[in-house]
Motif scaffolding. Sequence first.
Motif, PDB file in Angstrom:
ATOM      1  N   UNK A  20      26.273 -19.363  53.712  1.00 22.69           N
ATOM      2  CA  UNK A  20      25.738 -20.102  54.743  1.00 22.69           C
ATOM      3  C   UNK A  20      25.578 -21.417  54.172  1.00 22.69           C
ATOM      4  N   UNK A  21      25.481 -22.051  53.179  1.00 24.31           N
ATOM      5  CA  UNK A  21      25.548 -23.141  52.771  1.00 24.31           C
ATOM      6  C   UNK A  21      26.688 -24.201  53.270  1.00 24.31           C
ATOM      7  N   UNK A  22      27.856 -23.887  53.534  1.00 28.00           N
ATOM      8  CA  UNK A  22      28.836 -24.591  54.172  1.00 28.00           C
ATOM      9  C   UNK A  22      28.766 -24.839  55.418  1.00 28.00           C
TER      10      UNK A  22
ATOM     11  N   UNK B  36      40.970 -28.136  60.151  1.00 23.24           N
ATOM     12  CA  UNK B  36      40.911 -26.978  59.725  1.00 23.24           C
ATOM     13  C   UNK B  36      41.041 -26.868  58.229  1.00 23.24           C
ATOM     14  N   UNK B  37      41.780 -27.839  57.777  1.00 23.66           N
ATOM     15  CA  UNK B  37      42.212 -27.914  56.379  1.00 23.66           C
ATOM     16  C   UNK B  37      40.917 -28.280  55.615  1.00 23.66           C
ATOM     17  N   UNK B  38      40.239 -29.163  56.100  1.00 22.58           N
ATOM     18  CA  UNK B  38      38.875 -29.733  55.483  1.00 22.58           C
ATOM     19  C   UNK B  38      37.865 -28.455  55.476  1.00 22.58           C
ATOM     20  N   UNK B  39      37.964 -27.710  56.512  1.00 28.06           N
ATOM     21  CA  UNK B  39      37.185 -26.400  56.419  1.00 28.06           C
ATOM     22  C   UNK B  39      37.295 -25.843  55.549  1.00 28.06           C
TER      23      UNK B  39
ATOM     24  N   UNK C 232      38.120 -19.117  61.741  1.00 30.83           N
ATOM     25  CA  UNK C 232      39.330 -18.520  60.900  1.00 30.83           C
ATOM     26  C   UNK C 232      39.599 -19.389  59.611  1.00 30.83           C
ATOM     27  N   UNK C 233      39.195 -20.569  59.705  1.00 26.00           N
ATOM     28  CA  UNK C 233      39.309 -21.479  58.369  1.00 26.00           C
ATOM     29  C   UNK C 233      38.449 -21.162  57.439  1.00 26.00           C
ATOM     30  N   UNK C 234      36.961 -21.043  57.845  1.00 29.70           N
ATOM     31  CA  UNK C 234      35.829 -20.847  57.131  1.00 29.70           C
ATOM     32  C   UNK C 234      36.233 -19.514  56.390  1.00 29.70           C
ATOM     33  N   UNK C 235      36.532 -18.587  57.284  1.00 27.44           N
ATOM     34  CA  UNK C 235      36.615 -17.163  56.507  1.00 27.44           C
ATOM     35  C   UNK C 235      37.959 -17.028  55.706  1.00 27.44           C
ATOM     36  N   UNK C 236      39.093 -17.807  55.913  1.00 28.87           N
ATOM     37  CA  UNK C 236      40.160 -18.006  54.990  1.00 28.87           C
ATOM     38  C   UNK C 236      39.814 -18.682  53.882  1.00 28.87           C
ATOM     39  N   UNK C 237      38.736 -19.651  53.836  1.00 27.08           N
ATOM     40  CA  UNK C 237      38.660 -20.337  52.576  1.00 27.08           C
ATOM     41  C   UNK C 237      37.692 -19.570  51.845  1.00 27.08           C
TER      42      UNK C 237
ATOM     43  N   UNK D 105      36.362 -23.092  49.662  1.00 31.06           N
ATOM     44  CA  UNK D 105      37.089 -22.699  48.592  1.00 31.06           C
ATOM     45  C   UNK D 105      36.180 -22.326  47.245  1.00 31.06           C
ATOM     46  N   UNK D 106      35.420 -23.413  46.926  1.00 27.50           N
ATOM     47  CA  UNK D 106      34.332 -23.101  46.034  1.00 27.50           C
ATOM     48  C   UNK D 106      33.171 -22.118  46.330  1.00 27.50           C
ATOM     49  N   UNK D 107      32.825 -22.106  47.454  1.00 27.49           N
ATOM     50  CA  UNK D 107      32.033 -21.202  47.989  1.00 27.49           C
ATOM     51  C   UNK D 107      32.302 -19.831  47.965  1.00 27.49           C
ATOM     52  N   UNK D 108      33.645 -19.582  48.498  1.00 27.70           N
ATOM     53  CA  UNK D 108      34.245 -18.150  48.102  1.00 27.70           C
ATOM     54  C   UNK D 108      34.282 -17.769  46.677  1.00 27.70           C
ATOM     55  N   UNK D 109      34.510 -18.765  45.775  1.00 25.71           N
ATOM     56  CA  UNK D 109      34.732 -18.410  44.376  1.00 25.71           C
ATOM     57  C   UNK D 109      33.211 -17.809  43.995  1.00 25.71           C
ATOM     58  N   UNK D 110      32.026 -18.705  44.409  1.00 25.61           N
ATOM     59  CA  UNK D 110      31.028 -18.418  44.164  1.00 25.61           C
ATOM     60  C   UNK D 110      30.236 -17.055  44.903  1.00 25.61           C
ATOM     61  N   UNK D 111      30.722 -16.756  45.852  1.00 27.24           N
ATOM     62  CA  UNK D 111      30.544 -15.374  46.555  1.00 27.24           C
ATOM     63  C   UNK D 111      31.100 -14.470  46.082  1.00 27.24           C
TER      64      UNK D 111
END
Length: 81
Positions: A36-38, A7-10, A61-66, A15-21
């Motif tokens: 979608x890239x991650x 979960x931590x790895x996801x 959940x980890x994906x959305x949180x990141x 994090x960087x993709x959320x920044x980009x988004x």
Amino acid sequence: MSIIGLMLAVFLINLPFGYWRHRAIRFSRQWMMAVHIPVPFVFLLRILSGFGWKVVPLLMFSFAAGQFAGGKLGEQMLGKV
């Protein structure tokens, strides 16, 4: 790898993709790519770690949180608090 480590790895991958988004126009090509890239990386992590389908809700959940945390980090860095 434990479920918490997965979960931590996801979370960290997203994090960087959320920044980009956060910086992209909503529903633009860049926005869609940032979301979608991650996905293949998360899929490979789940397969390689040996977990089955039961962990998918936790990884979502980890994906959305990141993604969310990356967007908030982007707000903080751009000064839009």
